[in-house]
Scaffold this motif. Structure first.
Motif, PDB file in Angstrom:
ATOM      1  N   THR A  31       0.952  -1.727  -0.144  1.00  0.00           N
ATOM      2  CA  THR A  31       0.165  -0.197   0.144  1.00  0.00           C
ATOM      3  C   THR A  31       0.824   1.604   0.014  1.00  0.00           C
ATOM      4  OG1 THR A  31      -1.547  -0.631   1.101  1.00  0.00           O
ATOM      5  CG2 THR A  31      -1.861   1.202   1.439  1.00  0.00           C
ATOM      6  N   LEU A  34       2.927   1.997  -3.476  1.00  0.00           N
ATOM      7  CA  LEU A  34       1.437   1.672  -4.179  1.00  0.00           C
ATOM      8  C   LEU A  34       1.397   3.291  -4.374  1.00  0.00           C
ATOM      9  CD1 LEU A  34      -0.512  -0.812  -4.453  1.00  0.00           C
ATOM     10  CD2 LEU A  34       1.032  -0.509  -6.262  1.00  0.00           C
ATOM     11  N   ASP A  35       0.551   3.934  -2.854  1.00  0.00           N
ATOM     12  CA  ASP A  35       1.096   5.215  -2.494  1.00  0.00           C
ATOM     13  C   ASP A  35       1.970   6.176  -3.470  1.00  0.00           C
ATOM     14  OD1 ASP A  35      -0.631   7.326  -1.548  1.00  0.00           O
ATOM     15  OD2 ASP A  35       0.553   7.173  -0.141  1.00  0.00           O
ATOM     16  N   GLU A  38       1.262   5.980  -6.831  1.00  0.00           N
ATOM     17  CA  GLU A  38       0.603   7.342  -6.655  1.00  0.00           C
ATOM     18  C   GLU A  38       0.464   8.427  -7.554  1.00  0.00           C
ATOM     19  OE1 GLU A  38      -4.667   7.430  -6.323  1.00  0.00           O
ATOM     20  OE2 GLU A  38      -3.115   6.942  -5.025  1.00  0.00           O
ATOM     21  N   LYS A  39       1.114   8.969  -6.179  1.00  0.00           N
ATOM     22  CA  LYS A  39       1.354  10.501  -5.891  1.00  0.00           C
ATOM     23  C   LYS A  39       2.320  11.117  -6.921  1.00  0.00           C
ATOM     24  CE  LYS A  39       0.735  10.459  -0.800  1.00  0.00           C
ATOM     25  NZ  LYS A  39       1.169  10.507   0.421  1.00  0.00           N
ATOM     26  N   ILE A  41       2.750  10.021  -9.942  1.00  0.00           N
ATOM     27  CA  ILE A  41       2.247   9.800 -11.329  1.00  0.00           C
ATOM     28  C   ILE A  41       1.722  11.618 -11.291  1.00  0.00           C
ATOM     29  CG2 ILE A  41       0.453   9.368 -12.147  1.00  0.00           C
ATOM     30  CD1 ILE A  41       1.832   6.500 -12.454  1.00  0.00           C
ATOM     31  N   LYS A  42       0.328  11.159 -10.037  1.00  0.00           N
ATOM     32  CA  LYS A  42      -0.110  12.870 -10.483  1.00  0.00           C
ATOM     33  C   LYS A  42       0.661  14.020 -10.433  1.00  0.00           C
ATOM     34  CE  LYS A  42      -4.795  10.186  -8.215  1.00  0.00           C
ATOM     35  NZ  LYS A  42      -5.368  10.159  -7.373  1.00  0.00           N
ATOM     36  N   PHE A  88      -2.748  -1.784 -10.572  1.00  0.00           N
ATOM     37  CA  PHE A  88      -3.314  -0.283  -9.426  1.00  0.00           C
ATOM     38  C   PHE A  88      -3.751   1.151 -10.738  1.00  0.00           C
ATOM     39  CE2 PHE A  88      -1.470   3.766  -7.798  1.00  0.00           C
ATOM     40  CZ  PHE A  88      -2.316   3.311  -7.027  1.00  0.00           C
ATOM     41  N   LEU A  89      -2.551   0.592 -11.630  1.00  0.00           N
ATOM     42  CA  LEU A  89      -2.072   2.259 -12.909  1.00  0.00           C
ATOM     43  C   LEU A  89      -3.724   1.992 -13.615  1.00  0.00           C
ATOM     44  CD1 LEU A  89       1.051   2.242 -13.800  1.00  0.00           C
ATOM     45  CD2 LEU A  89       0.224   3.492 -12.534  1.00  0.00           C
ATOM     46  N   ASN A  92      -7.004   2.811 -11.391  1.00  0.00           N
ATOM     47  CA  ASN A  92      -7.120   4.829 -10.536  1.00  0.00           C
ATOM     48  C   ASN A  92      -6.678   5.301 -11.633  1.00  0.00           C
ATOM     49  OD1 ASN A  92      -6.697   4.667  -7.303  1.00  0.00           O
ATOM     50  ND2 ASN A  92      -5.817   2.446  -7.934  1.00  0.00           N
ATOM     51  N   ASN A  93      -7.153   4.707 -12.873  1.00  0.00           N
ATOM     52  CA  ASN A  93      -7.199   5.460 -13.675  1.00  0.00           C
ATOM     53  C   ASN A  93      -6.383   6.482 -14.338  1.00  0.00           C
ATOM     54  OD1 ASN A  93      -9.910   4.880 -15.289  1.00  0.00           O
ATOM     55  ND2 ASN A  93      -9.915   6.054 -13.363  1.00  0.00           N
ATOM     56  N   LEU A  94      -4.428   5.595 -14.345  1.00  0.00           N
ATOM     57  CA  LEU A  94      -3.109   6.878 -14.370  1.00  0.00           C
ATOM     58  C   LEU A  94      -2.573   5.673 -14.915  1.00  0.00           C
ATOM     59  CD1 LEU A  94      -2.298   6.311 -10.358  1.00  0.00           C
ATOM     60  CD2 LEU A  94      -3.353   8.246 -11.535  1.00  0.00           C
TER      61      LEU A  94
END
Length: 111
Positions: A31, A34-35, A38-39, A41-42, A88-89, A92-94
């Motif tokens: 977790t 992956l967090d 995500e951060k 990429i965003k 995961f991507l 989360n639409n990444l």
């Protein structure tokens, strides 16, 4: 490796075991990693998520009969990690390309 690949503005997340945390690590570690992806990429929009493991990794605590056996094991770990990150991507639409690397004392090899 970063200079050779000509990567700029790298969000480096370095943990014992490398991709192990994503491939087969405990949920809390998975977790967390992956967090971080995500951060990154965003916030920074990287085009690549790089997953890496290295030979003779103490975090795995494994001994191998030969180099080929070791490389095949880590290739499997990288493939498992890639599947987790890809899922995961997608969920989360990444978007980012996933690259996998195995490092040993001769250098780094793309998987």
């Amino acid at each position: 490796f970063i200079k050779v690949k000509n990567f700029n503005h790298v969000d480096l997340v370095k943990v014992a075991g490398g991709a192990k945390g994503i491939a087969t690590g405990p949920d809390v570690e998975k977790t967390y990693l992956l967090d971080q992806i995500e951060k990154s990429i965003k916030l920074h929009h990287p085009s690549i998520v790089g997953l890496m493991v290295h030979a003779d990794c103490g975090a795995y605590g494994k001994k191998f009969g030969d180099t080929l056996e070791e490389q095949e094991f880590y290739k499997g770990e990288l493939n498992r990690a890639e599947a987790v990150v890809r899922k995961f991507l997608e969920e989360n639409n990444l978007e980012a390309r996933i690259e996998k690397y195995f490092a040993d004392f001769e250098g780094v090899v793309a998987i």
